[in-house]
Scaffold this motif. Structure first.
Motif, PDB file in Angstrom:
ATOM      1  N   ILE A   4       0.857  -1.181   0.000  1.00 55.97           N
ATOM      2  CA  ILE A   4       0.000   0.000   0.000  1.00 55.97           C
ATOM      3  C   ILE A   4       0.898   1.238   0.000  1.00 55.97           C
ATOM      4  O   ILE A   4       1.999   1.216   0.547  1.00 55.97           O
ATOM      5  CB  ILE A   4      -0.948  -0.003   1.225  1.00 55.97           C
ATOM      6  CG1 ILE A   4      -1.988   1.107   1.118  1.00 55.97           C
ATOM      7  CG2 ILE A   4      -0.175   0.071   2.530  1.00 55.97           C
ATOM      8  CD1 ILE A   4      -3.100   1.004   2.157  1.00 55.97           C
ATOM      9  N   ILE A   5       0.439   2.289  -0.617  1.00 55.42           N
ATOM     10  CA  ILE A   5       1.173   3.559  -0.605  1.00 55.42           C
ATOM     11  C   ILE A   5       0.498   4.461   0.414  1.00 55.42           C
ATOM     12  O   ILE A   5      -0.703   4.703   0.338  1.00 55.42           O
ATOM     13  CB  ILE A   5       1.195   4.204  -2.004  1.00 55.42           C
ATOM     14  CG1 ILE A   5       1.939   3.275  -2.977  1.00 55.42           C
ATOM     15  CG2 ILE A   5       1.856   5.584  -1.947  1.00 55.42           C
ATOM     16  CD1 ILE A   5       1.951   3.736  -4.416  1.00 55.42           C
ATOM     17  N   THR A   6       1.283   4.948   1.364  1.00 50.72           N
ATOM     18  CA  THR A   6       0.733   5.780   2.436  1.00 50.72           C
ATOM     19  C   THR A   6       0.692   7.247   2.028  1.00 50.72           C
ATOM     20  O   THR A   6       1.233   7.639   0.991  1.00 50.72           O
ATOM     21  CB  THR A   6       1.576   5.645   3.722  1.00 50.72           C
ATOM     22  OG1 THR A   6       2.875   6.211   3.485  1.00 50.72           O
ATOM     23  CG2 THR A   6       1.709   4.191   4.151  1.00 50.72           C
ATOM     24  N   ASP A   7       0.074   8.049   2.882  1.00 46.55           N
ATOM     25  CA  ASP A   7      -0.059   9.475   2.559  1.00 46.55           C
ATOM     26  C   ASP A   7       1.252  10.246   2.662  1.00 46.55           C
ATOM     27  O   ASP A   7       1.288  11.445   2.411  1.00 46.55           O
ATOM     28  CB  ASP A   7      -1.149  10.131   3.403  1.00 46.55           C
ATOM     29  CG  ASP A   7      -0.903  10.043   4.896  1.00 46.55           C
ATOM     30  OD1 ASP A   7       0.147   9.532   5.322  1.00 46.55           O
ATOM     31  OD2 ASP A   7      -1.772  10.499   5.648  1.00 46.55           O
ATOM     32  N   GLU A   8       2.358   9.566   2.966  1.00 49.44           N
ATOM     33  CA  GLU A   8       3.666  10.214   2.908  1.00 49.44           C
ATOM     34  C   GLU A   8       4.178  10.322   1.466  1.00 49.44           C
ATOM     35  O   GLU A   8       5.204  10.934   1.200  1.00 49.44           O
ATOM     36  CB  GLU A   8       4.699   9.463   3.752  1.00 49.44           C
ATOM     37  CG  GLU A   8       4.558   9.673   5.242  1.00 49.44           C
ATOM     38  CD  GLU A   8       3.682   8.593   5.893  1.00 49.44           C
ATOM     39  OE1 GLU A   8       3.606   7.457   5.359  1.00 49.44           O
ATOM     40  OE2 GLU A   8       3.058   8.890   6.917  1.00 49.44           O
ATOM     41  N   CYS A   9       3.444   9.725   0.532  1.00 48.19           N
ATOM     42  CA  CYS A   9       3.817   9.749  -0.879  1.00 48.19           C
ATOM     43  C   CYS A   9       3.979  11.194  -1.355  1.00 48.19           C
ATOM     44  O   CYS A   9       3.145  12.053  -1.069  1.00 48.19           O
ATOM     45  CB  CYS A   9       2.735   9.057  -1.705  1.00 48.19           C
ATOM     46  SG  CYS A   9       2.982   9.119  -3.489  1.00 48.19           S
ATOM     47  N   GLN A  32      -1.614   4.940  -5.912  1.00 40.07           N
ATOM     48  CA  GLN A  32      -2.282   3.864  -5.204  1.00 40.07           C
ATOM     49  C   GLN A  32      -1.907   2.536  -5.840  1.00 40.07           C
ATOM     50  O   GLN A  32      -1.490   2.484  -6.991  1.00 40.07           O
ATOM     51  CB  GLN A  32      -3.790   4.062  -5.229  1.00 40.07           C
ATOM     52  CG  GLN A  32      -4.367   4.173  -6.621  1.00 40.07           C
ATOM     53  CD  GLN A  32      -5.810   4.654  -6.627  1.00 40.07           C
ATOM     54  OE1 GLN A  32      -6.300   5.176  -5.646  1.00 40.07           O
ATOM     55  NE2 GLN A  32      -6.467   4.465  -7.742  1.00 40.07           N
ATOM     56  N   CYS A  58       7.471   4.980   1.686  1.00 45.27           N
ATOM     57  CA  CYS A  58       6.033   5.069   2.000  1.00 45.27           C
ATOM     58  C   CYS A  58       5.233   3.896   1.449  1.00 45.27           C
ATOM     59  O   CYS A  58       4.035   4.010   1.220  1.00 45.27           O
ATOM     60  CB  CYS A  58       5.466   6.391   1.501  1.00 45.27           C
ATOM     61  SG  CYS A  58       5.362   6.531  -0.296  1.00 45.27           S
ATOM     62  N   ILE A  59       5.892   2.740   1.235  1.00 47.64           N
ATOM     63  CA  ILE A  59       5.193   1.595   0.652  1.00 47.64           C
ATOM     64  C   ILE A  59       5.371   0.359   1.549  1.00 47.64           C
ATOM     65  O   ILE A  59       6.202  -0.505   1.271  1.00 47.64           O
ATOM     66  CB  ILE A  59       5.672   1.312  -0.785  1.00 47.64           C
ATOM     67  CG1 ILE A  59       5.638   2.592  -1.627  1.00 47.64           C
ATOM     68  CG2 ILE A  59       4.807   0.238  -1.421  1.00 47.64           C
ATOM     69  CD1 ILE A  59       6.190   2.459  -3.021  1.00 47.64           C
ATOM     70  N   ASP A  62       0.323  -4.125   3.163  1.00 46.48           N
ATOM     71  CA  ASP A  62      -1.049  -3.725   3.468  1.00 46.48           C
ATOM     72  C   ASP A  62      -1.690  -4.762   4.384  1.00 46.48           C
ATOM     73  O   ASP A  62      -2.022  -5.864   3.952  1.00 46.48           O
ATOM     74  CB  ASP A  62      -1.846  -3.596   2.167  1.00 46.48           C
ATOM     75  CG  ASP A  62      -3.253  -3.094   2.367  1.00 46.48           C
ATOM     76  OD1 ASP A  62      -3.687  -2.944   3.525  1.00 46.48           O
ATOM     77  OD2 ASP A  62      -3.932  -2.851   1.358  1.00 46.48           O
TER      78      ASP A  62
END
Length: 85
Positions: A4-9, A32, A58-59, A62
Motif C-alpha cells: 500500500i502507498i501511504t499518505d507520505e507519498c 495507489q 512510503c510503501i 497492506d
C-alpha cells in the motif's frame, strides 16, 4: 500480502513504471496500488521494485490484504498466464 502507498507519498512518479503488474496508478491525491494486481513482484523480482525505488519509504505491506507467498504465486499465475518455476 499486497503493498500500500501511504499518505507520505510525494508523487515523485518513480514507482509506477517499475511495477511489472501495472498495479500502481495515480489516485486523486497520491499514487495507489491495486491489491488485486500486486504480487510484491513475486514471479518477476526477488524484492518489490516500488519499495526499492521509493525515496520516502512510503510503501509498506497492506495489513488489510494479507496473503502468503503461495497466494502471491497463484495471483502471479492468473495475471501473467505463466506457471511458477
Amino acid at each position: 500480502m499486497s503493498l500500500i502507498i501511504t499518505d507520505e507519498c510525494i508523487n515523485c512518479d518513480v514507482c509506477e513504471p517499475e511495477c511489472p503488474n501495472e498495479a500502481i496508478s495515480q489516485g486523486e491525491e497520491i499514487y495507489q496500488i491495486d491489491p488485486n494486481k500486486c504480487t510484491e513482484c513475486v514471479g518477476h523480482y526477488d524484492e518489490p521494485q516500488c519499495v526499492q525505488v521509493c525515496p520516502v519509504d512510503c510503501i509498506p505491506k497492506d495489513a488489510n490484504h494479507v496473503e502468503s507467498e503461495d497466494m502471491l504465486w497463484v495471483k502471479y499465475e492468473k495475471l501473467t498466464g505463466n506457471k511458477r518455476p
